[in-house]
Write a protein that holds these residues in place. Structure first.
Motif, PDB file in Angstrom:
ATOM      1  N   VAL A 130     126.545  96.800  -3.646  1.00 14.95           N
ATOM      2  CA  VAL A 130     125.704  96.818  -4.838  1.00 14.95           C
ATOM      3  C   VAL A 130     125.050  95.462  -5.116  1.00 14.95           C
ATOM      4  CG1 VAL A 130     127.499  96.248  -6.517  1.00 14.95           C
ATOM      5  CG2 VAL A 130     125.618  97.712  -7.204  1.00 14.95           C
ATOM      6  N   ALA A 131     125.593  94.379  -4.557  1.00 16.95           N
ATOM      7  CA  ALA A 131     125.095  93.034  -4.866  1.00 16.95           C
ATOM      8  C   ALA A 131     123.611  92.843  -4.555  1.00 16.95           C
ATOM      9  CB  ALA A 131     125.938  91.979  -4.153  1.00 16.95           C
ATOM     10  N   PRO A 132     123.102  93.210  -3.365  1.00 18.96           N
ATOM     11  CA  PRO A 132     121.678  93.015  -3.127  1.00 18.96           C
ATOM     12  C   PRO A 132     120.793  93.894  -4.002  1.00 18.96           C
ATOM     13  CG  PRO A 132     122.746  93.957  -1.164  1.00 18.96           C
ATOM     14  CD  PRO A 132     123.818  93.659  -2.171  1.00 18.96           C
ATOM     15  N   LYS A 136     117.995  92.298  -6.481  1.00 22.17           N
ATOM     16  CA  LYS A 136     116.576  92.694  -6.449  1.00 22.17           C
ATOM     17  C   LYS A 136     116.115  93.165  -7.819  1.00 22.17           C
ATOM     18  CE  LYS A 136     112.935  94.796  -3.971  1.00 22.17           C
ATOM     19  NZ  LYS A 136     111.965  94.579  -4.997  1.00 22.17           N
ATOM     20  N   GLN A 137     116.937  93.964  -8.503  1.00 21.51           N
ATOM     21  CA  GLN A 137     116.591  94.433  -9.848  1.00 21.51           C
ATOM     22  C   GLN A 137     116.390  93.249 -10.792  1.00 21.51           C
ATOM     23  OE1 GLN A 137     119.998  97.044 -10.595  1.00 21.51           O
ATOM     24  NE2 GLN A 137     118.587  98.782 -10.732  1.00 21.51           N
ATOM     25  N   LEU A 138     117.278  92.265 -10.720  1.00 16.65           N
ATOM     26  CA  LEU A 138     117.165  91.083 -11.570  1.00 16.65           C
ATOM     27  C   LEU A 138     115.879  90.328 -11.273  1.00 16.65           C
ATOM     28  CD1 LEU A 138     120.814  89.746 -11.409  1.00 16.65           C
ATOM     29  CD2 LEU A 138     119.641  90.555 -13.458  1.00 16.65           C
ATOM     30  N   PHE A 178     124.239  95.460 -14.121  1.00 14.58           N
ATOM     31  CA  PHE A 178     122.885  94.936 -14.299  1.00 14.58           C
ATOM     32  C   PHE A 178     122.689  94.413 -15.718  1.00 14.58           C
ATOM     33  CE2 PHE A 178     118.481  95.585 -15.672  1.00 14.58           C
ATOM     34  CZ  PHE A 178     117.847  94.670 -14.840  1.00 14.58           C
ATOM     35  N   ASP A 179     123.144  95.158 -16.712  1.00 14.32           N
ATOM     36  CA  ASP A 179     122.979  94.738 -18.111  1.00 14.32           C
ATOM     37  C   ASP A 179     123.650  93.390 -18.370  1.00 14.32           C
ATOM     38  OD1 ASP A 179     121.729  97.166 -18.447  1.00 14.32           O
ATOM     39  OD2 ASP A 179     123.425  98.126 -19.442  1.00 14.32           O
ATOM     40  N   LEU A 183     121.743  89.858 -19.165  1.00 17.74           N
ATOM     41  CA  LEU A 183     122.085  89.133 -20.395  1.00 17.74           C
ATOM     42  C   LEU A 183     122.481  87.696 -20.085  1.00 17.74           C
ATOM     43  CD1 LEU A 183     122.639  89.123 -23.456  1.00 17.74           C
ATOM     44  CD2 LEU A 183     124.934  89.981 -22.949  1.00 17.74           C
ATOM     45  N   SER A 184     123.297  87.503 -19.058  1.00 21.24           N
ATOM     46  CA  SER A 184     123.721  86.146 -18.701  1.00 21.24           C
ATOM     47  C   SER A 184     122.539  85.324 -18.194  1.00 21.24           C
ATOM     48  CB  SER A 184     124.848  86.178 -17.659  1.00 21.24           C
ATOM     49  OG  SER A 184     124.386  86.633 -16.412  1.00 21.24           O
TER      50      SER A 184
END
Length: 196
Positions: A130-132, A136-138, A178-179, A183-184
């Motif tokens: 899930v990391a990549p 990419k979403q970020l 992702f949320d 946020l961070s």
């Protein structure tokens, strides 16, 4: 939450009890086994009672906390928690030579990390699948939102601009990755802007 199971027609059925009920280790193991063997039934039982597996009502959000300046050596940083999911974001700023295609813009490089400590599903030596995707979403969200004006990162046209390295570390993965990561990241950029 589910506290124990029983057999009905040869199939284990979960029993929902109020979240404040005290349970012993054997009942927790039974719940974990039921969830793993019958995941659809596990969640259907909770939905029928309008309660989430962690005891929250369906419409209740997870508790969230935010702490700025969590990493003293970074130019900007933040620790964000949504429920048990915990993210640490840190930004390091460096001066770079801008590209010829964008002489008046700086750059942002975003990396999302999921070390094995964050979840039993992440194995040492193998990156989390899930990391990549989250990375990419970020990147897409931060760049397309215009949250950071890359032209404001320019120092001298064609000669010098800021390069922002944003690293986000998942310390505890319990959903809403992702949320919590976004946020961070937003909080770290806010802290960076205020500290420079």
């Amino acid at each position: 939450m589910l506290s124990h199971s029983h057999v009905q027609d040869g199939v284990a059925e979960g029993v929902i009890v109020p979240p404040n009920s005290s349970g012993d280790l054997s009942s927790e193991i039974e719940v974990a086994a039921f969830k793993r063997l019958f995941p659809l039934r596990f969640f259907e039982r909770h939905l029928s009672e309008s309660i989430r597996p962690d005891g929250r009502a369906l419409g209740k959000a997870r508790d969230s906390t935010l702490a700025l300046g969590a990493v003293a050596s970074a130019n900007g940083s933040a620790l964000a928690k949504i429920g048990l999911t915990t993210m640490l974001a840190a930004i390091k700023m460096e001066v770079m030579t801008p590209s010829k295609e964008s002489p008046d813009k700086g750059c942002i490089a975003i990396e999302f990390h999921m070390p094995p400590i964050c979840s039993p599903l992440v194995r040492p030596g193998r990156p989390a699948e899930v990391a990549p995707v989250v990375s990419k979403q970020l990147s897409d969200t931060i760049v397309s939102s215009g949250m950071i004006d890359l032209e404001e990162l320019s120092l001298v046209s064609g000669k010098a601009a800021w390069m922002a390295y944003l690293d986000i570390y998942c310390l505890d993965a319990d959903g809403a990755l992702f949320d919590a990561a976004l946020l961070s990241a937003v909080a770290a950029f806010s802290h960076c802007k205020n500290s420079m």
